[in-house]
Design an enzyme around this catalytic site. Structure first.
Site, PDB file in Angstrom:
ATOM      1  N   ARG A  59     -17.518 132.972  -9.127  1.00  0.00           N
ATOM      2  CA  ARG A  59     -18.258 134.313  -9.292  1.00  0.00           C
ATOM      3  C   ARG A  59     -19.083 134.083 -11.039  1.00  0.00           C
ATOM      4  NH1 ARG A  59     -14.223 135.803  -6.396  1.00  0.00           N
ATOM      5  NH2 ARG A  59     -13.152 133.986  -7.475  1.00  0.00           N
ATOM      6  N   THR A  60     -18.236 133.662 -11.789  1.00  0.00           N
ATOM      7  CA  THR A  60     -19.028 133.753 -13.426  1.00  0.00           C
ATOM      8  C   THR A  60     -19.970 132.598 -13.384  1.00  0.00           C
ATOM      9  OG1 THR A  60     -16.675 134.129 -14.150  1.00  0.00           O
ATOM     10  CG2 THR A  60     -18.215 133.331 -15.811  1.00  0.00           C
ATOM     11  N   LYS A  87     -14.253 110.117 -19.075  1.00  0.00           N
ATOM     12  CA  LYS A  87     -14.086 108.763 -19.438  1.00  0.00           C
ATOM     13  C   LYS A  87     -13.671 108.740 -21.134  1.00  0.00           C
ATOM     14  CE  LYS A  87     -18.298 107.610 -16.851  1.00  0.00           C
ATOM     15  NZ  LYS A  87     -19.748 107.314 -17.141  1.00  0.00           N
ATOM     16  N   ARG A 109     -16.987 127.482 -20.075  1.00  0.00           N
ATOM     17  CA  ARG A 109     -15.699 127.878 -19.571  1.00  0.00           C
ATOM     18  C   ARG A 109     -14.893 126.661 -20.082  1.00  0.00           C
ATOM     19  NH1 ARG A 109     -13.544 130.635 -14.339  1.00  0.00           N
ATOM     20  NH2 ARG A 109     -14.621 132.517 -15.271  1.00  0.00           N
ATOM     21  N   HIS A 137     -12.849 136.722 -22.131  1.00  0.00           N
ATOM     22  CA  HIS A 137     -13.905 136.577 -21.097  1.00  0.00           C
ATOM     23  C   HIS A 137     -14.661 137.742 -21.295  1.00  0.00           C
ATOM     24  CE1 HIS A 137     -15.843 135.477 -17.419  1.00  0.00           C
ATOM     25  NE2 HIS A 137     -14.789 135.450 -16.603  1.00  0.00           N
TER      26      HIS A 137
HETATM   27  N1   CP Z   1     -13.593 136.621 -12.659  1.00  0.00           N
HETATM   28  C1   CP Z   1     -13.946 135.276 -12.819  1.00  0.00           C
HETATM   29  O1   CP Z   1     -14.015 134.961 -14.002  1.00  0.00           O
HETATM   30  O2   CP Z   1     -14.042 134.460 -11.459  1.00  0.00           O
HETATM   31  P1   CP Z   1     -14.257 133.079 -11.446  1.00  0.00           P
HETATM   32  O3   CP Z   1     -13.119 132.418 -11.990  1.00  0.00           O
HETATM   33  O4   CP Z   1     -14.560 132.864 -10.176  1.00  0.00           O
HETATM   34  O5   CP Z   1     -15.632 132.786 -12.345  1.00  0.00           O
END
Ligand code: CP
Length: 310
Positions: A59-60, A87, A109, A137
């Site tokens: 999603r993100t 590496k 992320r 998040h």
């Molecule tokens: N909600 C969320 O962070 O989903 P993903 O891990 O798929 O990005």
């Protein structure tokens, strides 16, 4: 409010109530672009956004990418397994090399809490935290706020109950901060082994009985068990967890008729939520996903146009 105070989006803890409202208002106004036959507008033409994902995401990652494309920015993505990190290159060296190619924003992320904050100290590009370890998040919390506001017309005064692995969930941490900043009452519920000591200092209160926690809720949000972040087993089995803290259709006789069900995804169907609940008319889970694109369009717009205080 016409400007954001920081050139980064590192966490809800760095945003005040006014800034959050500004982001939500911007996202609401941009959302209609997603329903146009031609889903593309020009404001970020010539801007470049790098998606740097060191952990899996559906999603993100996709919604940051779609948000950039909807605004005509160029996007490139790199994952840990295809980068020179395998590496032995350090995170800071990787980021400095990416910055040498002059991107405008790096969306990151990482499994390490604080990784985007570290990068922000070493490089000049704007950083958006797309989830760091168990810390925050922020764009998820903003899309959750937007989804609740869209459904109820307000956030202030609502009862939000978050169920599950509170200790290891960056979504829980950002959502507790975000909903309490916006005037909602936040309750967290889960096994004692997944409840961090002092959680109340974030602005919520903790309960350990599911039915008590959801009875007065306007929103019930279930979280995924973060097995990858747990050093040891924190509950006897998934079956046991589902029996005590999972949402199945019996929850409908306890919650208010107006209560909605949310989940940030990915869902472990049959563990934190049964398929019947996830697919029910009470669930606004896919609205959360749609709003994720609008919120991320708003973040790009506010960081890359003349909307930030110098
Ligand atoms: N909600 C969320 O962070 O989903 P993903 O891990 O798929 O990005």
């Amino acid at each position: 409010m016409t400007k954001l105070k920081s050139r980064h989006i590192l966490g809800i803890s760095h945003l005040d109530r006014e800034e959050i409202s500004f982001i939500l208002d911007t996202a609401e106004s941009l959302k209609e672009i997603l329903d146009r036959p031609i889903k593309k507008v020009p404001p970020l033409r010539g801007k470049t956004i790098v998606n740097l994902f060191f952990e899996p995401s559906t999603r993100t990652k996709l919604s940051f990418e779609l948000a950039a494309k909807r605004l005509s920015a160029d996007t490139v993505g790199i994952s840990a397994s295809t980068s020179s990190v395998v590496k032995g290159e350090t995170l800071i060296d990787t980021a400095r090399n990416i910055e040498a190619m002059r991107p405008d924003i790096i969306v990151m992320r990482h499994s390490m809490s604080g990784a985007p904050h570290l990068l922000a100290r070493y490089i000049d590009s704007a950083i958006i935290n797309a989830g760091d370890g168990t810390n925050e998040h922020p764009s998820q919390a903003l899309l959750d706020l937007m989804s609740v506001k869209e459904h109820f017309g307000r956030i202030e005064g609502l009862n939000i109950t978050i169920i599950g692995d509170i200790a290891h969930s960056r979504v829980a941490h950002s959502d507790i901060l975000a909903f309490s900043k916006m005037g909602a009452k936040v309750t967290v519920c889960g096994p004692a082994t997944m409840m961090p000591p002092g959680i109340e200092t974030l602005g919520c209160h903790a309960l350990y009985d599911l039915r008590q926690a959801v009875r007065d809720a306007d929103v019930v949000m279930a979280l995924r068990i973060q097995k990858e972040r747990q050093g040891m087993a924190l509950f006897p089995s998934e079956r046991e967890y589902a029996r005590v803290f999972g949402l199945d259709t019996s929850i409908f006789s306890v919650i208010k008729e107006s209560c909605v069900i949310m989940h940030p995804g990915p869902i472990n169907r049959g563990v934190e939520m049964s398929p019947e609940v996830a697919d029910s008319s009470r669930a606004i889970i896919l609205d959360q996903v749609t709003n994720g694109v609008a919120v991320r369009m708003a973040l790009f717009t506010l960081l890359l146009t003349d909307s930030r205080e110098e």
